[in-house]
Scaffold this motif. Structure first.
Motif, short mmCIF file in Angstrom:
data_model
loop_
_atom_site.label_atom_id
_atom_site.label_comp_id
_atom_site.label_asym_id
_atom_site.label_seq_id
_atom_site.Cartn_x
_atom_site.Cartn_y
_atom_site.Cartn_z
N GLY A 48 29.72 43.57 33.56
CA GLY A 48 30.00 42.34 34.28
C GLY A 48 30.99 41.48 33.53
O GLY A 48 32.12 41.28 33.96
N THR A 49 30.58 40.98 32.37
CA THR A 49 31.46 40.09 31.61
C THR A 49 31.57 40.55 30.15
O THR A 49 30.65 41.13 29.58
CB THR A 49 30.94 38.64 31.60
OG1 THR A 49 29.75 38.56 30.80
CG2 THR A 49 30.62 38.16 33.02
N ARG A 62 32.99 37.98 27.80
CA ARG A 62 33.62 36.67 27.73
C ARG A 62 34.39 36.45 26.44
O ARG A 62 35.38 35.71 26.41
CB ARG A 62 32.57 35.58 27.95
CG ARG A 62 32.07 35.52 29.39
CD ARG A 62 31.30 34.25 29.71
NE ARG A 62 31.10 34.11 31.15
CZ ARG A 62 30.06 34.59 31.82
NH1 ARG A 62 29.12 35.26 31.18
NH2 ARG A 62 29.97 34.42 33.12
N VAL A 102 37.07 38.36 29.65
CA VAL A 102 36.67 39.03 30.89
C VAL A 102 35.48 38.26 31.47
O VAL A 102 34.34 38.43 31.01
CB VAL A 102 36.32 40.50 30.65
CG1 VAL A 102 35.94 41.18 31.98
CG2 VAL A 102 37.49 41.25 30.00
N ASP A 103 35.74 37.43 32.45
CA ASP A 103 34.69 36.60 33.04
C ASP A 103 34.05 37.30 34.24
O ASP A 103 34.30 38.49 34.48
CB ASP A 103 35.27 35.24 33.45
CG ASP A 103 35.67 34.42 32.23
OD1 ASP A 103 34.94 34.46 31.22
OD2 ASP A 103 36.73 33.76 32.28
N ALA A 104 33.20 36.59 34.97
CA ALA A 104 32.45 37.18 36.07
C ALA A 104 33.39 37.90 37.04
O ALA A 104 34.44 37.37 37.41
CB ALA A 104 31.67 36.09 36.80
N PRO A 105 33.01 39.10 37.45
CA PRO A 105 33.89 39.89 38.32
C PRO A 105 33.96 39.31 39.73
O PRO A 105 32.98 38.73 40.23
CB PRO A 105 33.23 41.27 38.33
CG PRO A 105 31.79 41.00 38.00
CD PRO A 105 31.78 39.83 37.08
N TYR A 162 26.89 42.68 39.77
CA TYR A 162 26.64 41.49 38.95
C TYR A 162 25.83 40.45 39.71
O TYR A 162 24.96 39.78 39.14
CB TYR A 162 27.98 40.90 38.51
CG TYR A 162 27.88 39.81 37.48
CD1 TYR A 162 27.54 40.09 36.16
CD2 TYR A 162 28.16 38.48 37.82
CE1 TYR A 162 27.46 39.09 35.22
CE2 TYR A 162 28.09 37.46 36.88
CZ TYR A 162 27.74 37.77 35.57
OH TYR A 162 27.66 36.78 34.62
N SER A 167 41.18 44.17 35.26
CA SER A 167 40.74 43.49 34.06
C SER A 167 41.87 42.65 33.46
O SER A 167 43.01 43.15 33.34
CB SER A 167 40.25 44.50 33.02
OG SER A 167 39.97 43.85 31.79
N ASN A 205 26.12 41.18 31.11
CA ASN A 205 26.88 40.35 30.18
C ASN A 205 26.86 40.98 28.80
O ASN A 205 25.79 41.24 28.25
CB ASN A 205 26.28 38.93 30.13
CG ASN A 205 26.34 38.23 31.47
OD1 ASN A 205 27.40 37.92 31.98
ND2 ASN A 205 25.17 38.01 32.08
#
Length: 409
Positions: free
Chosen positions: A331-332, A334, A338-341, A351, A380, A404
Motif C-alpha cells: 500500500g504505502t 511513505r 509512496v503514499d496511499a494508492p 488498501y 509509482s 503500510n
C-alpha cells in the motif's frame, strides 16, 4: 465485492500458502516489489522457518551472488560440527556472503543466525542450506570469470586424465589478464571499454564450453572420486563461468539489443541455478517479483522500454506445476514518497478493503471477483517500487498484501 475480497483474505502462514496450491511445489518462490525493506524480509524469514519446521523444506535461495553465498552455506552448516556458536563471525560472513549491499540487513543476519542454530546437532542430510541464485553480477557490471573458470579447471585437473584437458591453468591465467579490465564500471556506459569480445575472451568462451562439456562427460568419475556435493559445486562453477563470459560478451555489444540481452542472460543464469537447487529437494526462493513472475518482465532504462523472460518464467516452463509463485504488493512506503494508492488501482482496492496486518489472497479468486474490468495499473512515484500488474493475477499462485511498510530502522 468488498465483502467477498475481505472474506477471501487470510493470515500469512506457510500452511495457508501451500493450501492454495494443488501439490507441494519443488520450488516455492516469494517475490518482493521493492528491495531493502527489513519488514518484508522478516515476513520471508517467518515463512521459511514454518516451511522448514512444518513442511520439510531445507533450502532457501536468495537473489544474491551464487559464489559468495557458498561462504554463508558453509557457515550455517558448519555449526552442526565445529562446536562453536560462531557469533563472532556472523556479521563478517553475512556481509561477505550476501551481495548487492544486503549483507548489512538485520533481517538477513537473523536468517543466517537462525539457520545455524537450527542445524546444531543435526545430521548432514537434515540441515538447512543457504544459496545465492544470482550470478556474480548486477545490471551495472559483472565480476571477472576468473574465480569460476579456474575453480572448474582445478576440479577437473585433480581427477581427470591431463591429456583430456584442453588447456592449462597458466593458459587460463594469461587469457584472463587482470580482473580490473573485466570489472571496469565504465563499461556499462561505454561498450568499447569492454574486453568481452576481445580475441582472448573469445578463446576463453571456447575453453569454458569445452571444460563444461568435459565435466559432463566425466561426471561418473568425479562422483566416484569425490561426492555429489563436490560434483554439484563443479557444475555451479561451470554454469557461472559460461554465464559470465556470455554476459561480458553482451557488455561489449553496441546494438539496440544490448540491454535486453544482458537482462536475459542474468535471468537465465538465475533460472539454471534454481533448477539445479530444486534437483536436490524442495526450495524456497526469494527475489524481486520481476525475477520470479511467469509473465514477461519489463522495465525502463535510459528512457527505453525493455522486455525479457524472467527466471520464474524460464523455470516454470521446466517444472510446470512444481513451480509456484507468490507475489507481494504494498500500500504505502511513505519514507520513499509512496503514499496511499489511488482507489482505481489493484493496490488501492486492497488498501481500502483489507485489514492492516499482511494478508494472503488467492489471486484466481480475486481475478474472478474483478471480472474483465481490471483495475488500473498503479504508477509509482519512486523508481524502487514496482506495482503489481492486475493482468498477472491469472499466472500468480498467491498474493501477499502489506498495507503500510514501516521504515527500516
Amino acid at each position: 465485492m468488498a465483502t467477498d475480497i475481505k472474506d477471501t483474505a487470510r493470515s500469512v502462514s506457510a500452511a495457508a500458502v501451500l493450501e492454495l496450491l494443488p501439490d507441494r511445489p519443488r520450488l516455492l518462490a516469494l517475490g518482493e516489489p521493492t528491495h531493502g525493506e527489513d519488514s518484508l524480509l522478516d515476513l520471508r524469514n517467518a515463512l521459511f522457518r514454518q516451511l522448514v519446521e512444518e513442511e520439510g523444506y531445507r533450502t532457501i535461495a536468495l537473489e544474491s551472488d551464487c559464489l559468495r553465498g557458498l561462504a554463508v552455506d558453509a557457515y550455517v552448516t558448519s555449526g552442526a560440527t565445529d562446536g562453536t556458536d560462531g557469533a563472532d563471525r556472523l556479521d563478517e560472513v553475512v556481509e561477505r556472503g550476501i551481495s548487492h549491499g544486503w549483507g548489512t540487513s538485520a533481517a538477513n543476519r537473523a536468517l543466517v543466525r537462525w539457520m545455524r542454530a537450527f542445524n546444531e546437532g543435526r545430521p548432514a542430510d537434515d540441515r538447512v542450506r543457504f544459496a545465492g541464485f544470482d550470478g556474480p553480477l548486477e545490471i551495472s557490471g559483472a565480476e571477472s570469470p576468473r574465480q569460476a573458470l579456474t575453480a572448474l579447471h582445478g576440479r577437473l585437473a585433480a581427477h581427470v586424465n591431463p591429456a583430456l584437458l584442453s588447456c592449462t591453468a597458466d593458459t587460463l591465467d594469461r587469457l584472463l589478464g587482470t580482473d580490473e579490465q573485466w570489472t571496469d564500471p565504465a563499461v556499462m556506459y561505454d561498450p568499447a571499454r569492454s574486453v568481452g569480445r576481445s580475441p582472448e575472451a573469445r578463446e576463453l568462451r571456447l575453453l569454458a564450453d569445452d571444460l563444461a562439456a568435459l565435466l559432463d562427460e566425466q561426471a561418473p568419475l568425479l562422483l566416484a572420486a569425490t561426492s555429489r556435493e563436490e560434483l554439484d559445486l563443479a557444475r555451479l562453477h561451470a554454469r557461472t563461468a559460461l554465464g559470465l563470459l556470455q554476459y561480458h560478451h553482451w557488455m561489449a555489444d553496441t546494438s539496440p539489443a544490448r540491454l535486453t540481452r544482458l537482462l536475459g542472460v542474468r535471468d537465465r543464469m538465475m533460472a539454471e541455478n534454481l533448477l539445479a537447487l530444486a534437483d536436490r529437494g524442495p526450495v524456497f526462493a526469494y527475489s524481486h517479483n520481476s525475477h520470479l513472475q511467469r509473465e514477461k518482465s519489463t522495465m525502463r532504462m535510459g528512457g527505453d522500454p525493455l522486455e525479457w523472460w524472467s527466471a520464474g518464467a524460464l523455470v516454470s516452463t521446466r517444472l510446470r506445476a512444481e513451480y509456484a509463485f507468490v507475489a507481494t504488493a504494498l500500500g504505502t512506503i511513505r519514507h520513499q514518497g509512496v503514499d496511499a494508492p489511488p482507489p482505481d488501482t489493484l493496490e488501492g482496492l486492497l488498501y481500502e478493503q483489507l485489514p492492516e496486518p499482511p494478508c494472503l489472497l488467492d489471486p484466481h479468486r480475486l481475478a474472478a471477483h474483478l471480472g474483465t474490468d481490471l483495475p488500473t495499473t498503479r504508477v509509482s512515484p519512486w523508481f524502487g517500487y514496482a506495482p503489481l500488474d492486475p493482468a498477472h493475477l491469472g499466472t500468480t499462485d498467491g498474493l501477499i498484501f502489506v498495507g503500510n511498510l514501516p521504515k527500516t530502522p
